[in-house]
Scaffold this active site. Structure first.
Site, PDB file in Angstrom:
ATOM      1  N   GLU A   1      -3.032  57.067 120.742  1.00 12.37           N
ATOM      2  CA  GLU A   1      -4.447  57.427 120.616  1.00 12.37           C
ATOM      3  C   GLU A   1      -4.832  57.459 119.141  1.00 12.37           C
ATOM      4  OE1 GLU A   1      -2.979  61.107 122.213  1.00 12.37           O
ATOM      5  OE2 GLU A   1      -4.318  62.235 120.887  1.00 12.37           O
TER       6      GLU A   1
ATOM      7  N   CYS B   1       7.106  72.108  74.414  1.00 11.79           N
ATOM      8  CA  CYS B   1       7.856  73.088  73.616  1.00 11.79           C
ATOM      9  C   CYS B   1       8.735  72.442  72.560  1.00 11.79           C
ATOM     10  CB  CYS B   1       8.686  73.991  74.524  1.00 11.79           C
ATOM     11  SG  CYS B   1      10.128  73.178  75.238  1.00 11.79           S
TER      12      CYS B   1
ATOM     13  N   LYS C   1       0.239  55.389 110.366  1.00 10.46           N
ATOM     14  CA  LYS C   1      -0.920  55.384 109.480  1.00 10.46           C
ATOM     15  C   LYS C   1      -1.397  53.959 109.180  1.00 10.46           C
ATOM     16  CE  LYS C   1      -2.069  59.038 107.770  1.00 10.46           C
ATOM     17  NZ  LYS C   1      -1.412  59.992 106.902  1.00 10.46           N
TER      18      LYS C   1
ATOM     19  N   TYR D   1      -7.190  66.973 122.048  1.00 11.06           N
ATOM     20  CA  TYR D   1      -6.019  66.125 122.234  1.00 11.06           C
ATOM     21  C   TYR D   1      -4.714  66.908 122.418  1.00 11.06           C
ATOM     22  CZ  TYR D   1      -5.946  66.892 117.185  1.00 11.06           C
ATOM     23  OH  TYR D   1      -5.975  67.463 115.945  1.00 11.06           O
TER      24      TYR D   1
ATOM     25  N   CYS E   1      13.004  68.614  80.375  1.00 14.78           N
ATOM     26  CA  CYS E   1      12.984  69.453  79.187  1.00 14.78           C
ATOM     27  C   CYS E   1      14.137  70.440  79.298  1.00 14.78           C
ATOM     28  CB  CYS E   1      11.649  70.195  79.142  1.00 14.78           C
ATOM     29  SG  CYS E   1      11.660  71.654  78.100  1.00 14.78           S
TER      30      CYS E   1
ATOM     31  N   CYS F   1      10.196  77.298  77.489  1.00 12.89           N
ATOM     32  CA  CYS F   1       9.142  76.286  77.599  1.00 12.89           C
ATOM     33  C   CYS F   1       7.949  76.863  78.364  1.00 12.89           C
ATOM     34  CB  CYS F   1       9.672  75.045  78.312  1.00 12.89           C
ATOM     35  SG  CYS F   1       8.403  73.800  78.542  1.00 12.89           S
TER      36      CYS F   1
ATOM     37  N   ASP G   1      -9.862  61.493 111.664  1.00  9.82           N
ATOM     38  CA  ASP G   1      -9.819  62.021 110.303  1.00  9.82           C
ATOM     39  C   ASP G   1     -10.818  63.168 110.164  1.00  9.82           C
ATOM     40  OD1 ASP G   1      -9.037  62.299 107.752  1.00  9.82           O
ATOM     41  OD2 ASP G   1      -9.946  60.451 107.002  1.00  9.82           O
TER      42      ASP G   1
ATOM     43  N   LYS H   1      -5.867  58.578 115.473  1.00 12.88           N
ATOM     44  CA  LYS H   1      -5.722  59.807 114.686  1.00 12.88           C
ATOM     45  C   LYS H   1      -7.058  60.053 113.997  1.00 12.88           C
ATOM     46  CE  LYS H   1      -2.712  62.071 111.353  1.00 12.88           C
ATOM     47  NZ  LYS H   1      -3.710  62.546 110.386  1.00 12.88           N
TER      48      LYS H   1
ATOM     49  N   CYS I   1      10.225  67.314  74.720  1.00 10.34           N
ATOM     50  CA  CYS I   1       9.220  67.921  75.585  1.00 10.34           C
ATOM     51  C   CYS I   1       7.911  68.088  74.819  1.00 10.34           C
ATOM     52  CB  CYS I   1       9.722  69.279  76.075  1.00 10.34           C
ATOM     53  SG  CYS I   1       8.449  70.210  76.947  1.00 10.34           S
TER      54      CYS I   1
HETATM   55  S1  IVH Z   1      -1.418  65.857 117.716  1.00 11.78           S
HETATM   56  C1  IVH Z   1       1.969  69.030 117.248  1.00 11.78           C
HETATM   57  N1  IVH Z   1      -3.260  64.049 117.925  1.00 11.78           N
HETATM   58  O1  IVH Z   1      -3.473  65.112 112.471  1.00 11.78           O
HETATM   59  C2  IVH Z   1       1.060  67.985 116.725  1.00 11.78           C
HETATM   60  N2  IVH Z   1      -3.154  65.273 115.900  1.00 11.78           N
HETATM   61  O2  IVH Z   1      -1.188  65.037 110.657  1.00 11.78           O
HETATM   62  C3  IVH Z   1      -0.334  68.166 117.161  1.00 11.78           C
HETATM   63  N3  IVH Z   1      -4.907  64.690 114.296  1.00 11.78           N
HETATM   64  O3  IVH Z   1      -3.044  68.573 112.175  1.00 11.78           O
HETATM   65  C4  IVH Z   1      -1.216  67.154 116.595  1.00 11.78           C
HETATM   66  N4  IVH Z   1      -5.901  63.169 115.529  1.00 11.78           N
HETATM   67  O4  IVH Z   1      -5.383  67.702 112.716  1.00 11.78           O
HETATM   68  C5  IVH Z   1      -2.714  64.971 117.132  1.00 11.78           C
HETATM   69  N5  IVH Z   1      -4.896  62.453 118.268  1.00 11.78           N
HETATM   70  C6  IVH Z   1      -4.340  63.355 117.503  1.00 11.78           C
HETATM   71  C7  IVH Z   1      -4.849  63.641 116.226  1.00 11.78           C
HETATM   72  C8  IVH Z   1      -4.217  64.614 115.447  1.00 11.78           C
HETATM   73  C9  IVH Z   1      -5.926  63.821 114.377  1.00 11.78           C
HETATM   74  C10 IVH Z   1      -4.620  65.547 113.127  1.00 11.78           C
HETATM   75  C11 IVH Z   1      -4.400  67.000 113.425  1.00 11.78           C
HETATM   76  C12 IVH Z   1      -3.058  67.335 112.835  1.00 11.78           C
HETATM   77  C13 IVH Z   1      -2.863  66.212 111.874  1.00 11.78           C
HETATM   78  C14 IVH Z   1      -1.398  65.956 111.666  1.00 11.78           C
END
Ligand code: IVH
Length: 666
Positions: free
Chosen positions: A86, A392, A284, A196, A407, A413, A90, A88, A389
């Site tokens: 799914e 210092c 990512k 989610y 250093c 320092c 932002d 991610k 350094c």
């Molecule tokens: S699952 C135990 N699903 O990404 C893990 N996170 O880098 C629970 N995020 O803090 C997170 N989309 O804020 C999950 N589809 C998604 C997400 C997601 C965005 C964010 C979330 C998390 C961060 C981790």
């Protein structure tokens, strides 16, 4: 209904509440919009920590993720294993707590353990239901608050009209809007929410991740329509490509794709590392790139004396954020050499005046990817890394095998001292409210705080009298009082935090926790480190017996505790504190609680990693080598020298089946 009708009902409700105050509902309209602006948000401890995700950047990383999981679960490459994939989002994560179907708390992530309750603001987000039906009595829904790109553009346009603050990107706009003290302002900023995940739930509500998402959608939450289920890394990568291609048309920012093991019973077995689940990963998108000029290279001195080169750049926008500094890592990196001594950037070095390509990956510090020698001034010369350094004047040495030049000034320092103090008050260390990096610099410059112990004597020295803190610029009576009480609050503190806060080289957060549970009390650890000899003897063996502690960390700990200056600093601090005893997870019914266990040989029913996690969950300590302190050796086929040593020490040795029988049903 009309506004007028609504107001009349609201007034009537208010009148009833005034007469029968005990009958007031937590979701009453009098508690919502129009409620007084809060002075700050209440802190709330998450019933279950809010974690982050590990990252994958390449297809190989995704394949390795699948392999790691199979290895942990002990299933072969061909066994079926499903994942969800799914986007991610932002934005920023939010945990919504429903009790008996009513929204009673909305907590931001904070440090993962403690967040802020932004309930009044969450209630004005239309994607967030105020009540739910047919859900478990305790039901925590987690997801992402975000702003659409169109709403973001409109908000910035409105802000421009009123000469208000411009937001750099939708994420910052969402964060700024959710943390408004006045919910009326939050309401005017169109925030959205995708569900989610979940936190505490009093009753299981699904068997798979996909079912859970479907249930969240049935309950009335928005779930992401691009969520799908995949049966192989190839399918995951294909879905990633698909989402990446459509990224620009989604209408909201995403920064990757999240993969999760679908079967929740497998998620449970896989469990968590210290801050990330083993059963999920974020794949990512490649970072955005931009070209700009490098105007200068500055050297910063860190708390361990490391000389870190920082690039000062002509400001350039990368991924919606203006970047004017980037890390240059170390002198080899500038010279065009990687960590293994092999050329990077085809051996091209970086010089002041060069055109460089900058990138940002997530929230991390910008980095330099490449340099364009064709645009280089022909008279330019290679950058010469300083050998002394800059802070210092001490010699800066590079030890063999270390990429970093350091250093040698130690505590003389000033840069090292200030950085150590900043680390000391950092989030994972003492985390003192109102005493951050800025205040540390100020107090240090004035000579008010020169060592950690000084923080705890600050009130005695400057709370009253001529040089009162409250009389200083930026401080008033209230803020000074607040600071002193925040400091006092931290006199009682966990063993692991104190150890991590000292900033001893190689001792990270997780190791500090392991060392703390191993020794239990500060005194026990201190005695060991004071009497230990590097490389030999019982105290040394004991240290190395702690899982995760190797010779390098052990040497660093002993050196710190046996150096007169360091030791004086540590002892002065400890004298100010009440360091709490560290206890291993207490599981009262567990026959292995408090026991030290070593695994050796091949385990057939579960992987070594899973065995370790289960033993620790039952309150046992898992060590890497057998010593007189070992209680049980679990030996599979092929156990060698460890079994022999256990026998000579009279340590109870059992096979895997007996081990499983011992922890049966726990
Ligand atoms: S699952 C135990 N699903 O990404 C893990 N996170 O880098 C629970 N995020 O803090 C997170 N989309 O804020 C999950 N589809 C998604 C997400 C997601 C965005 C964010 C979330 C998390 C961060 C981790």
């Amino acid at each position: 209904m009309s506004d007028a009708d609504y107001d009349r009902l609201k007034q009537r409700n208010k009148a009833i509440e005034d007469r029968f105050s005990t009958e007031k509902r937590s979701d009453s309209p009098s508690e919502q919009i129009g409620a007084p602006v809060s002075e700050g948000f209440d802190k709330v401890r998450h019933a279950q920590p809010m974690l982050s995700l590990g990252n994958a950047f390449t297809n190989e990383d995704v394949i390795e993720f699948d392999q790691r999981i199979r290895k942990f679960l002990g299933v072969n490459e061909t066994a079926p294993l499903r994942y969800t994939a799914e986007p991610k989002i932002d934005g920023l994560s939010l945990s919504l707590r429903y009790e008996d179907g009513t929204l009673v708390q909305a907590a931001t992530r904070g440090d993962g353990e403690v967040g802020e309750n932004v309930l009044a603001n969450a209630r004005v987000i239309s994607d967030i239901p105020h009540t739910l039906t047919s859900v478990p009595a305790i039901f925590e829904v987690r997801g992402e608050v975000y702003m659409s790109t169109a709403d973001f553009a409109a908000l910035n346009a409105r802000q421009a009209e009123i000469k208000g603050k411009q937001f750099a990107n939708p994420r910052n706009a969402a964060a700024g809007s959710l943390r408004q003290l006045d919910a009326v302002i939050t309401k005017s900023r169109p925030l959205r929410f995708f569900a989610y995940a979940w936190g505490e739930v009093s009753e299981a509500f699904a068997k798979t991740q996909s079912d859970a998402i479907a249930a969240l959608s049935r309950f009335g939450f928005q779930t992401n329509p691009l969520t799908t289920s995949c049966d192989s890394p190839d399918a995951m990568i294909a879905h990633y490509r698909d989402i990446e291609e459509n990224r620009a048309t989604l209408g909201y920012d995403i920064d990757g794709v999240v993969y999760k093991v679908d079967d929740l019973s497998l998620q449970k077995r896989l469990g968590f590392r210290s801050t990330t689940p083993r059963w999920a990963i974020a794949h990512k998108f490649p970072a955005e790139l931009a070209w700009t000029t490098l105007n200068d290279i500055e050297i910063q001195v860190g708390r361990t004396g490391a000389l870190s080169p920082v690039a000062r750049l002509s400001p350039v926008t990368v991924g919606g954020v203006v970047v004017s500094n980037a890390t240059l890592h170390n002198e080899d990196y500038i010279a065009g050499l990687g960590g293994d001594g092999a050329p990077i950037r085809e051996g091209r070095d970086i010089r002041v005046g060069d055109w460089v390509q900058v990138y940002r990956a997530g929230d991390v510090i910008p980095k330099i990817k490449d340099v364009d020698p064709s645009r280089r001034d022909p008279t330019s010369t290679p950058y010469v890394f300083p050998q002394i350094c800059p802070e210092c004047g001490s010699v800066a040495l590079r030890e063999q095998g270390d990429a970093v030049r350091r250093c040698t000034g130690g505590l003389i320092c000033p840069a090292q001292l200030v950085e150590r103090l900043k680390h000391f008050v950092g989030r994972s260390a003492f985390d003192i409210e109102g005493l951050g990096a800025k205040q540390i610099e100020q107090f240090y410059a004035d000579g008010w705080i020169r060592s950690p112990a000084d923080i705890f004597t600050l009130q005695a020295r400057f709370g009253t009298g001529l040089q009162q803190l409250k009389n200083r610029e930026g401080w008033g009576e209230k803020s000074a009082e607040k600071l002193f009480s925040a400091i006092a609050e931290k006199r009682q503190i966990s063993f692991r935090r104190v150890l991590f806060a000292l900033g001893i080289r190689h001792v990270g957060e997780a190791s500090a926790g392991l060392i703390a549970t191993h020794y239990g009390t500060w005194d026990a650890m201190e005695t060991t480190l004071t009497t230990a000899t590097i490389g030999q003897g019982a105290a040394w063996d004991d240290l190395l017996g702690i899982d995760g502690v190797g010779a390098v960390m052990a040497t660093s700990l002993i050196t710190a505790f046996q150096n007169d200056n360091e030791r004086a600093t540590i002892d002065a601090l400890i004298a100010q504190l009440d360091v709490q005893e560290a206890t291993a997870v207490a599981v009262s019914d567990s026959p292995v609680a408090g026991k030290t266990i070593v695994f050796t040989g091949t385990l057939e029913k579960m992987s070594r990693a899973e065995a370790k996690v289960r033993a620790e969950a039952l309150g046992a300590k898992v060590a890497g080598s057998v010593s007189a302190k070992t209680d049980i050796l679990v030996a599979g086929p092929g156990a060698g020298s460890k079994a022999a040593k256990a026998e000579s020490l009279g340590v109870l040795t059992i096979d895997e089946d007996s081990w499983l029988a011992m922890i049966d049903g726990l």
